[in-house]
Design an enzyme around this catalytic site. Structure first.
Site, PDB file in Angstrom:
ATOM      1  N   GLY A  76      30.940 -16.397 -14.001  1.00 46.36           N
ATOM      2  CA  GLY A  76      30.227 -15.368 -14.756  1.00 46.36           C
ATOM      3  C   GLY A  76      29.809 -14.190 -13.895  1.00 46.36           C
ATOM      4  N   ARG A  77      29.696 -14.419 -12.594  1.00 39.11           N
ATOM      5  CA  ARG A  77      29.357 -13.290 -11.702  1.00 39.11           C
ATOM      6  C   ARG A  77      30.148 -13.390 -10.406  1.00 39.11           C
ATOM      7  NH1 ARG A  77      23.947 -15.669  -8.933  1.00 39.11           N
ATOM      8  NH2 ARG A  77      24.737 -17.727  -9.299  1.00 39.11           N
ATOM      9  N   ASP A 109      24.561 -10.521 -16.515  1.00 37.03           N
ATOM     10  CA  ASP A 109      25.115  -9.192 -16.223  1.00 37.03           C
ATOM     11  C   ASP A 109      26.240  -9.229 -15.188  1.00 37.03           C
ATOM     12  OD1 ASP A 109      23.701  -9.877 -14.002  1.00 37.03           O
ATOM     13  OD2 ASP A 109      22.352  -8.151 -14.006  1.00 37.03           O
ATOM     14  N   GLY A 110      26.538 -10.440 -14.683  1.00 37.92           N
ATOM     15  CA  GLY A 110      27.623 -10.565 -13.706  1.00 37.92           C
ATOM     16  C   GLY A 110      27.248 -10.046 -12.328  1.00 37.92           C
ATOM     17  N   ARG A 167      36.199 -27.274  -8.658  1.00 39.39           N
ATOM     18  CA  ARG A 167      34.947 -28.023  -8.753  1.00 39.39           C
ATOM     19  C   ARG A 167      35.147 -29.278  -9.586  1.00 39.39           C
ATOM     20  NH1 ARG A 167      31.239 -23.227  -8.964  1.00 39.39           N
ATOM     21  NH2 ARG A 167      32.573 -21.524  -8.321  1.00 39.39           N
ATOM     22  N   ASP A 236      29.287 -28.427 -11.687  1.00 36.06           N
ATOM     23  CA  ASP A 236      30.036 -27.181 -11.466  1.00 36.06           C
ATOM     24  C   ASP A 236      29.780 -26.619 -10.076  1.00 36.06           C
ATOM     25  OD1 ASP A 236      27.513 -26.924 -13.030  1.00 36.06           O
ATOM     26  OD2 ASP A 236      27.703 -24.821 -12.465  1.00 36.06           O
ATOM     27  N   ASN A 237      28.813 -27.184  -9.368  1.00 31.69           N
ATOM     28  CA  ASN A 237      28.531 -26.710  -8.010  1.00 31.69           C
ATOM     29  C   ASN A 237      29.012 -27.697  -6.952  1.00 31.69           C
ATOM     30  OD1 ASN A 237      27.359 -24.422  -9.055  1.00 31.69           O
ATOM     31  ND2 ASN A 237      25.298 -25.274  -9.060  1.00 31.69           N
TER      32      ASN A 237
HETATM   33  P1  AMP Z   1      24.764 -21.311 -10.915  1.00 32.43           P
HETATM   34  O1  AMP Z   1      23.536 -22.005 -11.398  1.00 32.43           O
HETATM   35  O2  AMP Z   1      24.444 -20.201  -9.984  1.00 32.43           O
HETATM   36  O3  AMP Z   1      25.758 -22.265 -10.370  1.00 32.43           O
HETATM   37  O4  AMP Z   1      25.430 -20.615 -12.188  1.00 32.43           O
HETATM   38  C1  AMP Z   1      25.701 -21.326 -13.366  1.00 32.43           C
HETATM   39  C2  AMP Z   1      26.552 -20.497 -14.288  1.00 32.43           C
HETATM   40  O5  AMP Z   1      25.869 -19.299 -14.668  1.00 32.43           O
HETATM   41  C3  AMP Z   1      27.875 -20.068 -13.715  1.00 32.43           C
HETATM   42  O6  AMP Z   1      28.834 -20.128 -14.747  1.00 32.43           O
HETATM   43  C4  AMP Z   1      27.639 -18.642 -13.292  1.00 32.43           C
HETATM   44  O7  AMP Z   1      28.813 -17.875 -13.255  1.00 32.43           O
HETATM   45  C5  AMP Z   1      26.680 -18.158 -14.381  1.00 32.43           C
HETATM   46  N1  AMP Z   1      25.836 -17.058 -13.903  1.00 32.43           N
HETATM   47  C6  AMP Z   1      24.843 -17.126 -13.003  1.00 32.43           C
HETATM   48  N2  AMP Z   1      24.285 -15.911 -12.834  1.00 32.43           N
HETATM   49  C7  AMP Z   1      24.929 -15.054 -13.623  1.00 32.43           C
HETATM   50  C8  AMP Z   1      24.823 -13.638 -13.895  1.00 32.43           C
HETATM   51  N3  AMP Z   1      23.931 -12.860 -13.280  1.00 32.43           N
HETATM   52  N4  AMP Z   1      25.659 -13.116 -14.808  1.00 32.43           N
HETATM   53  C9  AMP Z   1      26.572 -13.882 -15.421  1.00 32.43           C
HETATM   54  N5  AMP Z   1      26.727 -15.187 -15.224  1.00 32.43           N
HETATM   55  C10 AMP Z   1      25.919 -15.777 -14.329  1.00 32.43           C
HETATM   56 MG    MG Z   2      27.521 -22.350  -9.633  1.00 32.98          MG
END
Ligand code: AMP
Ligand code: MG
Length: 476
Positions: A76-77, A109-110, A167, A236-237
């Site tokens: 997503g980002r 917002d990516g 992942r 996913d991590n």
């Molecule tokens: P994370 O907890 O950082 O592993 O993120 C979990 C999910 O949320 C993943 O699919 C990321 O790509 C998405 N994500 C996190 N932050 C953002 C952001 N600012 N904009 C879009 N997607 C996000």
């Molecule tokens: Mg992640």
């Protein structure tokens, strides 16, 4: 796998500033020529100019987040710019993180704030120096635009290098699609990229699963050995390669307390320090579920085979952990009672609120006659004195001089880790005062974590003034 990615270009940063770049990593990736023109280098890793031959993609994946399945996550980002062979002939991913909207951005917002970008840079590079498998950081760039979080914050983009971004959640995505060929293709790809030996045996998918379990067990044992808390071990991590990724709410523990949690969103302590080995098995069980039909035509037989491997994770993990902990207290031989000796020490550390990192360095000092710092940590706990006597007795079986044992301990027990308050200090200066000096100083110190340097005493210690518990946030 076309079904698992979407082509997508980065959103160009309006006025990028290259805050830090990793020269030696660029060298390892054969990217040195790019360093001759830092302006162009900045253009590329801020999403303004395409890297030659690059077709950026966002990858799809699912994931269990805090135990709940989310079928649609994905980059997503982040964007994968492409793959490149490093100096050792190993294929590496080059990914931008924080480069704008993708089809998987959902309500986000990516983008990324600069603080988390610099935090990931610092901690991932520190993990690398500590010998712990991890994604690496090539650049941290200030984008020149603000991102809207609880407040307006400067935006950042980082370039992350990893041996892949496959992942556990990637397998969950393929499995959920019910496209049996997709999951086979994904597994075959992961085998050829990460575990080619698994491809040569009778049941490659079972061997693949065992290899992933092994790498992940090794990884978590390494985390435990330095007091690292990942903070968001969602499926996913967790990488198939066994590298640490996603340095969102992670932090190093100061005072040894197994139930330590730093992440503000981890209300029930699911990802606490002591739970990490249990979550390891939980996550790998989710991976096993996606492989059933590949492992055997008979579902019951497949489950039996996968369960046998799952049952090995705990002993395999314990072996890795024991071996790392043995070397932390200077043992090179293996004796049956070592595990008790280590557990007793950890118990005493917990009871006496002892700093995890300082404890092991103070032990080696005590071994060569300087008992001041260990006395300071354990006050006058008689139980600890008894433990010291047992330890010394055990060390006598090693037939190595105390001086040599102490030096070997100092080679595996870091003196300098990314202390939470020092990390915060560095980020505060960089993000809010455009002052990279504290960051660069800390980064420099963390490059040599085992070598004591005169005048850096304040970098050894936990924050002794703060009464508040340290809190971390997801790197969004
Ligand atoms: P994370 O907890 O950082 O592993 O993120 C979990 C999910 O949320 C993943 O699919 C990321 O790509 C998405 N994500 C996190 N932050 C953002 C952001 N600012 N904009 C879009 N997607 C996000
Ligand atoms: Mg992640």
């Amino acid at each position: 796998m076309d079904e698992m990615c979407v082509k997508c270009d980065p959103s160009p940063s309006p006025s990028p500033v290259l805050l830090i770049f990793n020269k030696s990593l660029a060298g390892e990736l054969n990217l040195n020529p790019l360093l001759n023109d830092l302006e162009e280098f900045t253009e590329i890793f801020s999403g303004r100019k395409m890297l030659q031959g690059s077709q950026p993609i966002a990858q799809a994946y699912s994931g269990h987040q805090f135990g709940h399945f989310n079928p649609f996550l994905g980059d997503g980002r982040a964007l994968l710019l492409g793959e490149i062979f490093n100096k050792n002939g190993r294929l590496m991913d080059i990914q931008l993180k924080g480069s704008g909207l993708t089809p998987f951005s959902r309500r986000g917002d990516g983008k990324s704030a600069l603080g988390p970008v610099l935090r990931e840079y610092l901690i991932s590079e520190s993990m690398h120096v500590l010998g712990i498998p991890t994604s690496r950081s090539l650049t941290a760039i200030k984008t020149g635009e603000s991102v809207h979080r609880e407040e307006e914050l400067p935006g950042g983009i980082m370039t992350r290098i990893a041996s892949s971004h496959i992942r556990v959640g990637s397998f969950e995505y393929a499995y959920k699609s019910e496209n049996k060929l997709l999951i086979k293709n994904l597994a075959d790809y992961a085998i050829s990229r990460h575990f080619p030996d698994a491809g040569k045996v009778e049941n490659p998918y079972l061997a693949f699963f065992a290899a992933v379990c092994n790498q992940q067990a090794l990884l978590v044992a390494n985390w435990m050995s330095v007091g690292f808390i990942h903070g968001v071990m969602n499926t996913d991590n967790m990488t198939i390669s066994g590298e640490t990724i996603d340095y969102g709410p992670c932090a190093f523990m100061d005072i040894y307390n197994p139930s330590t949690v730093f992440s503000s969103i981890d209300k029930n302590g699911r990802y606490s320090y002591e739970n990490q080995p249990k979550i390891l098995t939980w996550n790998l069980t989710r991976l096993a579920e996606t492989l059933i039909h590949l492992v055997h035509d008979d579902q019951n037989e497949a489950i039996k085979l996968l369960t046998e491997v799952l049952q090995l994770i705990k002993p395999v993990y314990t072996n890795y952990w024991l071996s790392l902990m043995r070397s932390k207290i200077g043992l090179s031989k293996e004796e049956q009672d070592d595990i008790q000796l280590i557990s007793q020490l950890l118990n005493l550390m917990e009871i006496n609120n002892v700093d995890f990192t300082l404890c092991f360095r103070s032990l080696s000092k005590a071994l060569v006659g300087d008992r001041k710092s260990i006395k300071n940590l354990f006050k006058n706990d008689i139980a600890f004195d008894n433990w010291m006597a047992l330890w010394k007795e055990r060390l006598s079986h090693e037939s190595i001089s105390d001086e040599k044992i102490a030096s070997s301990m100092d080679l595996v027990n870091p003196l300098y880790i990314p202390r939470n308050h020092k990390v915060e200090e560095a980020l505060e200066a960089a993000v809010f005062h455009s002052n990279m000096k504290p960051f660069n100083k800390l980064h420099g110190i963390l490059k040599n974590p085992y070598q004591e340097v005169e005048g850096l005493h304040e970098y050894e210690k936990p924050d002794e003034n703060s009464k508040e518990k340290y809190k971390t946030y997801c790197g969004t």
